[in-house]
Design an enzyme around this catalytic site. Structure first.
Site, PDB file in Angstrom:
ATOM      1  N   LYS A  20       0.876  -1.181   0.000  1.00 49.55           N
ATOM      2  CA  LYS A  20       0.000   0.000   0.000  1.00 49.55           C
ATOM      3  C   LYS A  20       0.902   1.217   0.000  1.00 49.55           C
ATOM      4  O   LYS A  20       2.042   1.147   0.476  1.00 49.55           O
ATOM      5  CB  LYS A  20      -0.868  -0.006   1.267  1.00 49.55           C
ATOM      6  CG  LYS A  20      -2.163   0.740   1.107  1.00 49.55           C
ATOM      7  CD  LYS A  20      -3.246  -0.154   0.530  1.00 49.55           C
ATOM      8  CE  LYS A  20      -4.487   0.630   0.168  1.00 49.55           C
ATOM      9  NZ  LYS A  20      -5.610  -0.280  -0.157  1.00 49.55           N
ATOM     10  N   ASP A  59      -6.829   4.194  -4.502  1.00 47.80           N
ATOM     11  CA  ASP A  59      -7.521   4.081  -3.217  1.00 47.80           C
ATOM     12  C   ASP A  59      -8.120   5.479  -3.013  1.00 47.80           C
ATOM     13  O   ASP A  59      -8.300   6.205  -4.008  1.00 47.80           O
ATOM     14  CB  ASP A  59      -6.543   3.694  -2.092  1.00 47.80           C
ATOM     15  CG  ASP A  59      -7.241   3.213  -0.823  1.00 47.80           C
ATOM     16  OD1 ASP A  59      -7.623   2.040  -0.752  1.00 47.80           O
ATOM     17  OD2 ASP A  59      -7.425   4.022   0.119  1.00 47.80           O
TER      18      ASP A  59
HETATM   19  N1  GLU Z   1      -7.357   0.070  -2.847  1.00 47.11           N
HETATM   20  C1  GLU Z   1      -8.089  -1.089  -3.215  1.00 47.11           C
HETATM   21  C2  GLU Z   1      -8.186  -2.026  -2.041  1.00 47.11           C
HETATM   22  O1  GLU Z   1      -8.279  -1.583  -0.928  1.00 47.11           O
HETATM   23  C3  GLU Z   1      -7.609  -1.724  -4.501  1.00 47.11           C
HETATM   24  C4  GLU Z   1      -6.221  -2.212  -4.545  1.00 47.11           C
HETATM   25  C5  GLU Z   1      -5.772  -2.671  -5.935  1.00 47.11           C
HETATM   26  O2  GLU Z   1      -6.587  -2.700  -6.855  1.00 47.11           O
HETATM   27  O3  GLU Z   1      -4.596  -2.989  -6.052  1.00 47.11           O
HETATM   28  O4  GLU Z   1      -8.239  -3.213  -2.171  1.00 47.11           O
END
Ligand code: GLU
Length: 449
Positions: free
Chosen positions: A125, A165
């Protein structure tokens, strides 16, 4: 047992001032204690401690120039949490609240969520404490380019694949992708959530919201119910909530409440396709407050942000899709006393631990985000596959695939409930245990690294 408790204490001490990270770790720790007790080898291999320690945390300076010609300084991050199952994978958050604790909790959640998808995805992340609100397109572009100027050396299609996100949508992914391509002179699937004509998946924008509603549907099937005619609340005004509302309407549900950071709307007559189009226009197009909705529709009432929350509206189903810790124990009590049947998380960790305890104890069906919002990253995984194959899949094929993945996650939860003797429909412990076992096994197989 003492050793297992000590584990949590030392993780807390090692990571001071990270309350969100502690919260996420504690929840999983509680779920997997029985597994650790019967798996001496996992304890000896220190697997839980290893899962809690990011493989790498990168934090860096991001400098850019605003429209007034002034220099601005932000802090960028990428937390590369776990690569046991595949390349690091997870979104980027651009929000003033972003700090190491928040990104570590999100990266930690992502480890388990990505494992549940059944796809070859590790977890990460990242983001920055940058606030895109009120910024011009030019400012957002210069910020994204500056972020990538450092991040490009740490990511890549086989290493780490960021996505969106909060605060990072297709516009930001475009600027980030362009910057990466320019620096590396390579057109590759280094990010997901790309535009549909330059490598993106045609279903990625809908994936999290659709997946969430699929998961709720499967949960309700277990109690012989459907979403049809159920009154629903959906918090948040971003992509996930808008799409969840869209899908709920398709399923015949009645969405009577929704919200944004300025307050919430109660519309007892319920959402319609027309109203949703208007909502999308004011939120995504004009980036205005949701109060405008009540100016336009007589049946809708706006309550500004304050003591009363969206969760005070009586409803059958609740879908928190805004942000972490948006729903506390009081909200959970109010919802349950007003007759709530199901709560499924579209956001990451939107319920406080006490709210979850209350819901679980009062037998409300509770879908933890790791399982219920995994559709987004799952379709990101499919976008990675498409990029490697150098082709596109149709929307119909992807919709089928997404539904199959959400069904498989649901079945995996039921299977874990049965094999571990968990309480009936205890999705929380099932998701944590099922995912932990998968990651732990892979880590164990790959040796002490
Ligand atoms: N931010 C999204 C999540 O919390 C997507 C992450 C992604 O697609 O890599 O899963």
């Amino acid at each position: 047992m003492a050793l297992l408790k000590q584990m949590l204490k030392s993780i807390r001490e090692k990571n001071p001032n990270e309350p969100e990270f502690h919260q996420a770790v504690k929840e999983v720790h509680e779920s997997i204690l029985p597994v650790l007790k019967s798996h001496k080898d996992y304890v000896e291999a220190r697997l839980f401690e290893r899962i809690c320690e990011p493989e790498r945390v990168i934090s860096f300076r991001v400098c850019w120039t605003d429209d007034q010609g002034k220099v601005q300084v932000n802090r960028g991050y990428r937390v590369q949490m776990n690569s046991a199952l595949g390349p690091y994978k997870g979104g980027l958050r651009f929000h003033p609240s972003v700090n190491q604790s928040i990104l570590k909790f999100l990266a930690f959640e992502q480890v388990f969520k990505n494992a549940l998808t059944g796809l070859p995805l590790g977890a990460g992340k990242g983001g920055a404490d940058f606030d895109p609100k009120g910024k011009s397109d030019g400012e957002v572009m210069r910020f994204c380019q500056a972020w990538m100027m450092e991040a490009y050396r740490h990511i890549g299609q086989f290493t780490d694949v960021p996505a969106g996100d909060i605060g990072v949508g297709e516009r930001e992914i475009g600027y980030l992708f362009g910057a990466y391509k320019k620096i590396r002179n390579e057109f590759q699937g280094v990010l997901t959530g790309k535009g549909q004509d330059w490598g993106g998946s045609v279903l990625r924008p809908e994936a999290t919201g659709y997946g969430l509603v699929h998961f709720a549907h499967f949960m309700l099937t277990e109690v012989d119910a459907t979403l049809e005619n159920k009154t629903c609340l959906v918090s948040g005004a971003g992509n996930v909530s808008q799409i969840a509302i869209e899908k709920l309407l398709q399923e015949g549900a009645k969405v009577v409440g929704f919200s944004d950071s300025s307050g919430f709307i109660h519309d007892p007559e319920g959402m319609t396709e027309d109203k949703l189009r208007f909502l999308k226009k004011i939120k995504s197009g004009q980036r205005k407050s949701i109060s405008v909705f009540a100016d336009n529709y007589k049946s809708a009432e706006f309550t500004p942000k304050g003591k009363k929350t969206i969760w005070s509206i009586p409803a059958d189903c609740a879908f928190p899709c805004a942000t972490q810790n948006e729903l506390d124990e009081n909200d959970a009590k109010t919802l349950q006393q007003n007759g709530l049947t199901l709560l499924a998380e579209g956001a990451n960790m939107p319920c406080t631990p006490k709210a979850i305890d209350y819901l679980q104890a009062s037998k409300v069906l509770y879908g933890p985000g790791k399982a219920s919002n995994a559709g987004g990253v799952a379709v990101s995984g499919l976008e990675m596959t498409q990029n490697r194959m150098g082709r596109y899949w149709s929307k119909q094929d992807l919709e089928k695939e997404l539904r199959t993945i959400m069904k498989a996650i649901h079945e995996k939860c039921l299977e874990t409930i049965a094999t571990h003797g968990l309480a009936d429909l205890d999705y929380l412990n099932a998701a944590n245990i099922g995912a932990f076992e998968k990651v732990a096994k892979a880590m164990n197989a790959q040796g002490t690294i």
